[in-house]
Design a protein around this motif. Structure first.
Motif, mmCIF file in Angstrom:
data_model
loop_
_atom_site.group_PDB
_atom_site.id
_atom_site.type_symbol
_atom_site.label_atom_id
_atom_site.label_comp_id
_atom_site.label_asym_id
_atom_site.label_seq_id
_atom_site.Cartn_x
_atom_site.Cartn_y
_atom_site.Cartn_z
ATOM 1 N N CYS A 1 13.313 -2.330 -2.145
ATOM 2 C CA CYS A 1 13.544 -0.884 -2.023
ATOM 3 C C CYS A 1 14.942 -0.581 -2.558
ATOM 4 O O CYS A 1 15.115 0.263 -3.422
ATOM 5 C CB CYS A 1 13.418 -0.479 -0.549
ATOM 6 S SG CYS A 1 13.729 1.272 -0.282
ATOM 7 N N ASP B 1 13.160 -0.331 4.220
ATOM 8 C CA ASP B 1 11.730 -0.536 3.937
ATOM 9 C C ASP B 1 11.258 -1.991 3.983
ATOM 10 O O ASP B 1 10.329 -2.370 3.252
ATOM 11 C CB ASP B 1 11.365 0.101 2.584
ATOM 12 C CG ASP B 1 11.314 1.631 2.688
ATOM 13 O OD1 ASP B 1 11.304 2.155 3.830
ATOM 14 O OD2 ASP B 1 11.277 2.290 1.637
ATOM 15 N N ARG C 1 12.240 -3.130 -9.991
ATOM 16 C CA ARG C 1 12.666 -1.902 -9.315
ATOM 17 C C ARG C 1 13.746 -2.235 -8.290
ATOM 18 O O ARG C 1 13.805 -3.352 -7.772
ATOM 19 C CB ARG C 1 11.498 -1.195 -8.621
ATOM 20 C CG ARG C 1 10.844 -1.940 -7.477
ATOM 21 C CD ARG C 1 10.367 -0.991 -6.369
ATOM 22 N NE ARG C 1 11.484 -0.378 -5.676
ATOM 23 C CZ ARG C 1 11.463 0.803 -5.107
ATOM 24 N NH1 ARG C 1 10.380 1.529 -5.131
ATOM 25 N NH2 ARG C 1 12.529 1.278 -4.480
ATOM 26 N N HIS D 1 5.050 2.714 -0.276
ATOM 27 C CA HIS D 1 5.473 3.876 0.519
ATOM 28 C C HIS D 1 4.282 4.575 1.154
ATOM 29 O O HIS D 1 4.427 5.279 2.151
ATOM 30 C CB HIS D 1 6.324 4.831 -0.323
ATOM 31 C CG HIS D 1 7.673 4.250 -0.636
ATOM 32 N ND1 HIS D 1 7.870 3.412 -1.703
ATOM 33 C CD2 HIS D 1 8.858 4.322 0.022
ATOM 34 C CE1 HIS D 1 9.141 3.005 -1.703
ATOM 35 N NE2 HIS D 1 9.756 3.545 -0.671
ATOM 36 N N GLN E 1 7.379 -2.733 4.773
ATOM 37 C CA GLN E 1 6.360 -2.539 3.735
ATOM 38 C C GLN E 1 6.592 -3.446 2.522
ATOM 39 O O GLN E 1 5.858 -3.353 1.529
ATOM 40 C CB GLN E 1 6.322 -1.071 3.303
ATOM 41 C CG GLN E 1 7.579 -0.603 2.573
ATOM 42 C CD GLN E 1 7.696 0.908 2.517
ATOM 43 O OE1 GLN E 1 7.227 1.614 3.396
ATOM 44 N NE2 GLN E 1 8.282 1.420 1.456
ATOM 45 N N GLU F 1 7.114 -2.753 -3.536
ATOM 46 C CA GLU F 1 8.347 -3.284 -2.948
ATOM 47 C C GLU F 1 8.162 -4.748 -2.513
ATOM 48 O O GLU F 1 7.156 -5.104 -1.884
ATOM 49 C CB GLU F 1 8.791 -2.417 -1.773
ATOM 50 C CG GLU F 1 9.365 -1.104 -2.299
ATOM 51 C CD GLU F 1 9.923 -0.182 -1.234
ATOM 52 O OE1 GLU F 1 10.672 0.738 -1.617
ATOM 53 O OE2 GLU F 1 9.621 -0.348 -0.041
ATOM 54 N N LYS G 1 20.205 5.682 -2.836
ATOM 55 C CA LYS G 1 19.037 5.801 -1.970
ATOM 56 C C LYS G 1 19.014 7.156 -1.256
ATOM 57 O O LYS G 1 19.975 7.517 -0.582
ATOM 58 C CB LYS G 1 19.058 4.699 -0.888
ATOM 59 C CG LYS G 1 18.859 3.289 -1.405
ATOM 60 C CD LYS G 1 17.595 3.092 -2.218
ATOM 61 C CE LYS G 1 16.309 3.396 -1.478
ATOM 62 N NZ LYS G 1 15.130 3.272 -2.365
#
Ligand code: PEP
Ligand code: MN
Length: 335
Positions: free
Chosen positions: A102, A309, A126, A272, A312, A298, A131
């Motif tokens: 993330c 995050d 990524r 997400h 996830q 992610e 953020k």
């Protein structure tokens, strides 16, 4: 309205049509297609009188555009947009995988994850340096230091870099370091940021706001394209509904609808949408099965200690599993 030119049209005839459109008080944007070029008229409030345009040399016909969004609509461009960056193509039939944490947390963290991302065969790394956090007390990202780490990731692995720009200040920096600028869900309707992204030489990935309709998403893409940047990727990342089965509700019908009305590539962010890693691989497969052009996922080597995050984020070996399972879907008849 779309002014469709003949296939043997000369450049100066296109220029003359654009000039005439400007004389009428509108803007004319050339839309190159596989077969022939067309000129899209922007800025008209009502119907356009096309009498003079139809008499001009090189003009084949005019077609009314019924959608409120013009440049991103299939009405103005028949074939799909394929975005080529380095040696990858987004929207060209191959599913592109963008994976990483993330947020960029440190050089060690980013490089450790990037090596796994590369090994698994993903094409894009990524990681957020800026953020957008719900709480001002949460980790806000490393800023330019994070971008410099991303630069190192590119140098070492050769992966392309996608990272988010949250405002006018960060976009100035992000476009210097990134291969793709991410505009996040919370900024989908930050219209001045969209305009600025439209002036960037970099491709833009625009994420759907969690309470935005597809028309609103496409109008936001129109802001970017009307400033001159045609390289836009749309991203479905889950919306807010009454359902509490996951962090958000992944709207996979959105992929189908966008592909019906727009020529832009669409990717899906299952992370997400899911909010928990157990759901990410099945949702990824579903996204690919409905025709998504790629996935934004992610991944973290130590998700329990991730600064954002973690719940996830896939473990690196799960990214390998995801890539294998996606590979097996490649030969699905409707892909
Ligand atoms: C992200 O990609 O980490 C992110 C913040 O996504 P979204 O804008 O979809 O919430
Ligand atoms: Mn995130």
């Amino acid at each position: 309205m779309l002014v469709v030119m003949r296939s043997d049209v000369a450049e100066e005839q296109v220029r003359a049509v654009i000039k005439e459109i400007e004389r009428m008080g509108y803007r004319g944007i050339p839309m190159p297609g596989a077969e022939r070029i067309a000129v899209c008229i922007l800025g008209n409030k009502g119907p356009v009188d096309d009498t003079r345009l139809l008499t001009m040399d090189g003009v084949k016909e005019t077609i009314p555009v019924t959608k409120p969004y013009k440049l991103v609509s299939r009405e103005t461009r028949l074939g799909p947009t394929v975005i080529t960056i380095g040696d990858i193509s987004i929207g060209g039939g191959k599913v592109i995988i963008m994976a990483g944490p993330c947020a960029v947390e440190s050089e060690h963290q980013a490089l450790t994850i990037a090596r796994c991302v590369k090994k698994c065969g993903a094409q894009v790394f990524r990681g957020g340096a800026f953020k957008p956090r719900t709480s001002p007390y949460s980790f806000q990202g490393l800023g330019e230091k994070g971008l410099k780490i991303l630069e190192k990731v590119r140098q070492e692995t050769g992966l392309l870099i996608i990272t988010e720009a949250t405002d006018h200040t960060s976009i100035e920096l992000v476009e210097q370091y990134a291969d793709i600028i991410q505009i996040g869900a919370r900024n989908m309707q930050s219209f001045s940021l969209l305009r600025r992204a439209g002036q960037s030489p970099r491709p833009v990935m625009l994420k759907r706001g969690f309470a935005a309709t597809i028309d609103e998403l496409l109008m936001s893409a129109e802001y970017i394209m009307s400033e001159g940047n045609p390289r836009i990727i749309l991203c479905e990342r889950g919306i807010r509904t009454f359902s509490d089965t996951a962090r958000n509700t992944l709207d996979l019908s959105a992929v189908l609808l966008i592909k019906e009305v727009s020529h832009l590539p669409v990717i899906v962010d299952p992370s997400h949408a899911a909010g928990r890693r157990e759901f990410v691989i099945p949702l990824s497969k579903a996204a690919v099965a409905v025709g998504a052009d790629g996935l934004l996922v992610e991944v973290h080597h130590d998700p329990l200690h991730a600064l954002s995050d973690g719940a996830q984020s896939l473990y690196p070996e799960q990214l390998g599993q995801l890539m294998n399972e996606i590979d097996r879907l490649r030969d699905w008849p409707h892909r």
